[in-house]
Design an enzyme around this catalytic site. Sequence first.
Site, mmCIF file in Angstrom:
data_model
loop_
_atom_site.group_PDB
_atom_site.id
_atom_site.type_symbol
_atom_site.label_atom_id
_atom_site.label_comp_id
_atom_site.label_asym_id
_atom_site.label_seq_id
_atom_site.Cartn_x
_atom_site.Cartn_y
_atom_site.Cartn_z
ATOM 1 C CB SER A 87 -0.865 -0.019 1.261
ATOM 2 O OG SER A 87 -1.452 1.243 1.476
ATOM 3 C CE1 TYR A 144 -3.949 -2.500 5.426
ATOM 4 C CE2 TYR A 144 -3.496 -0.147 5.399
ATOM 5 C CZ TYR A 144 -3.721 -1.323 4.725
ATOM 6 O OH TYR A 144 -3.691 -1.333 3.359
ATOM 7 C CE LYS A 198 -1.509 -4.515 3.371
ATOM 8 N NZ LYS A 198 -1.756 -5.862 2.847
HETATM 9 C C1 UD1 Z 1 -6.574 4.235 3.691
HETATM 10 C C2 UD1 Z 1 -5.129 3.898 3.886
HETATM 11 C C3 UD1 Z 1 -4.666 2.963 2.831
HETATM 12 C C4 UD1 Z 1 -5.498 1.725 2.843
HETATM 13 C C5 UD1 Z 1 -6.950 2.096 2.636
HETATM 14 C C6 UD1 Z 1 -7.734 0.807 2.774
HETATM 15 C C7 UD1 Z 1 -3.666 5.503 4.948
HETATM 16 C C8 UD1 Z 1 -2.955 6.779 4.795
HETATM 17 N N1 UD1 Z 1 -4.354 5.108 3.872
HETATM 18 O O1 UD1 Z 1 -6.680 5.025 2.533
HETATM 19 O O2 UD1 Z 1 -3.342 2.585 3.031
HETATM 20 O O3 UD1 Z 1 -5.068 0.849 1.861
HETATM 21 O O4 UD1 Z 1 -7.343 3.044 3.615
HETATM 22 O O5 UD1 Z 1 -8.915 0.929 3.405
HETATM 23 O O6 UD1 Z 1 -3.633 4.872 5.970
HETATM 24 N N2 UD1 Z 1 -13.041 10.647 3.291
HETATM 25 C C9 UD1 Z 1 -14.057 11.539 3.604
HETATM 26 N N3 UD1 Z 1 -15.224 11.038 4.110
HETATM 27 C C10 UD1 Z 1 -15.417 9.694 4.318
HETATM 28 C C11 UD1 Z 1 -14.373 8.789 3.982
HETATM 29 C C12 UD1 Z 1 -13.185 9.318 3.491
HETATM 30 O O7 UD1 Z 1 -13.917 12.745 3.434
HETATM 31 O O8 UD1 Z 1 -16.497 9.304 4.790
HETATM 32 C C13 UD1 Z 1 -11.783 11.170 2.721
HETATM 33 C C14 UD1 Z 1 -10.572 10.898 3.569
HETATM 34 O O9 UD1 Z 1 -10.365 11.927 4.480
HETATM 35 C C15 UD1 Z 1 -9.471 10.810 2.499
HETATM 36 C C16 UD1 Z 1 -10.198 10.298 1.266
HETATM 37 O O10 UD1 Z 1 -11.587 10.515 1.501
HETATM 38 O O11 UD1 Z 1 -9.011 12.087 2.219
HETATM 39 C C17 UD1 Z 1 -9.951 8.829 1.018
HETATM 40 O O12 UD1 Z 1 -10.197 8.110 2.216
HETATM 41 P P1 UD1 Z 1 -10.280 6.523 2.261
HETATM 42 O O13 UD1 Z 1 -11.136 6.025 1.151
HETATM 43 O O14 UD1 Z 1 -10.627 6.120 3.645
HETATM 44 O O15 UD1 Z 1 -8.799 6.036 1.884
HETATM 45 P P2 UD1 Z 1 -7.387 6.446 2.508
HETATM 46 O O16 UD1 Z 1 -7.520 6.995 3.856
HETATM 47 O O17 UD1 Z 1 -6.689 7.258 1.481
#
Ligand code: UD1
Length: 346
Positions: A127, A152, A156
């Site tokens: 990841s 987590y 990795k």
């Molecule tokens: C995270 C992990 C990644 C992992 C993945 C698997 C980190 C930095 N990243 O990705 O390694 O493989 O999860 O689940 O640990 N967001 C919102 N509202 C929501 C959900 C998300 O605004 O309800 C935003 C988050 O703040 C982020 C973006 O959407 O900026 C993506 O979030 P998400 O889909 O959870 O993925 P990551 O956090 O990038």
Amino acid sequence: MKKLILVTGGTGYIGSHTVVELIENGYDVVIIDNLYNSEAEVVDRIAKITGTTPPLEVFDLCDAARLESFFRKYQNIDGIIHFAAYKAVGESVHKPLEYYRNNLVSLMNLLDSMKKTGIPAFVFSSSCTVYGQPEKLPVSEDSPIQPAVSPYGNTKQIGEEIIRDTISSDPNIRAIALRYFNPIGAHPSGLIGELPRGVPENLVPYITQTAYGLRDELKVFGNDYNTPDGSCIRDYLHVVDLAKAHVIAIERLIGNKNKSGFEIFNLGTGNGVSVLEAIKSFERATGVKVKYRITSRRAGDIEKIWADPSLANRELGWKTVSSLDEAMRTAWEWEKFIRKPHGNEN
Ligand code: UD1
């Protein structure tokens, strides 16, 4: 003769898409999955898409004795693609031992079996989390690894190290670690996709569930980041593009075309997309509005990260082809499919 690939976690999100691509590229596949976060009927859907039903062996990879008996049954495996792992960042903070035990013991058991059975090729799901918040963007494979922010993420990082050390000690094993950025979307058939249990943690399942009316509103975690619109930036890639990279990686290993025993590749589009842009893309692609509200930042979030995928472009001849809108459209088709009552499937 067809090559046989073991796919662990093959009924999961990325695993199931990879099984489809393997079968469509002439491989035989056997799946090991404990169905902790997936369903056995995914195999029927894979069969619907490909016309082939891959065998599914349901057990836990932490069970070394059971794994040994599996390898006695399947003695002609040519390579392993290892997806099976826990992956919820937030949960891992509360259940660190479960995460370390599950993700690392299963990996070590598999590597041990490779040494014993002589299976030479191993593809590992890693990841972009290993980079933390990189100083330089886009992030290339030689960027420094940052201390993990969650158990987590640590699994990795440690996983990659375990593989590197194992390979240094055994010239017969070769491996590729694929560092995924943010996989989204679903198979164009609408038959397989991401199936989060309970309230989704990830952005796109939350968007599709909100659009469907299962959630009241999407919370956008922060609009005060140092980015053009203030929301976080990620590199979202279509899961089918990601799945295809696994076929190329296993082919490379089996064909002994890898340059060193252990290679690492970033898999992303190379484009950074903000949370607000992702919402707009969904609305544009589907014509469905998403109710959202800006809230405070989520603990542990990285401000911005996107891939430099040029090594994978060059060495693997791989690049993403699906657009963000296309990925959103397929995610929506999948959401609608899984909400239909069972039985409507046939
Ligand atoms: C995270 C992990 C990644 C992992 C993945 C698997 C980190 C930095 N990243 O990705 O390694 O493989 O999860 O689940 O640990 N967001 C919102 N509202 C929501 C959900 C998300 O605004 O309800 C935003 C988050 O703040 C982020 C973006 O959407 O900026 C993506 O979030 P998400 O889909 O959870 O993925 P990551 O956090 O990038």
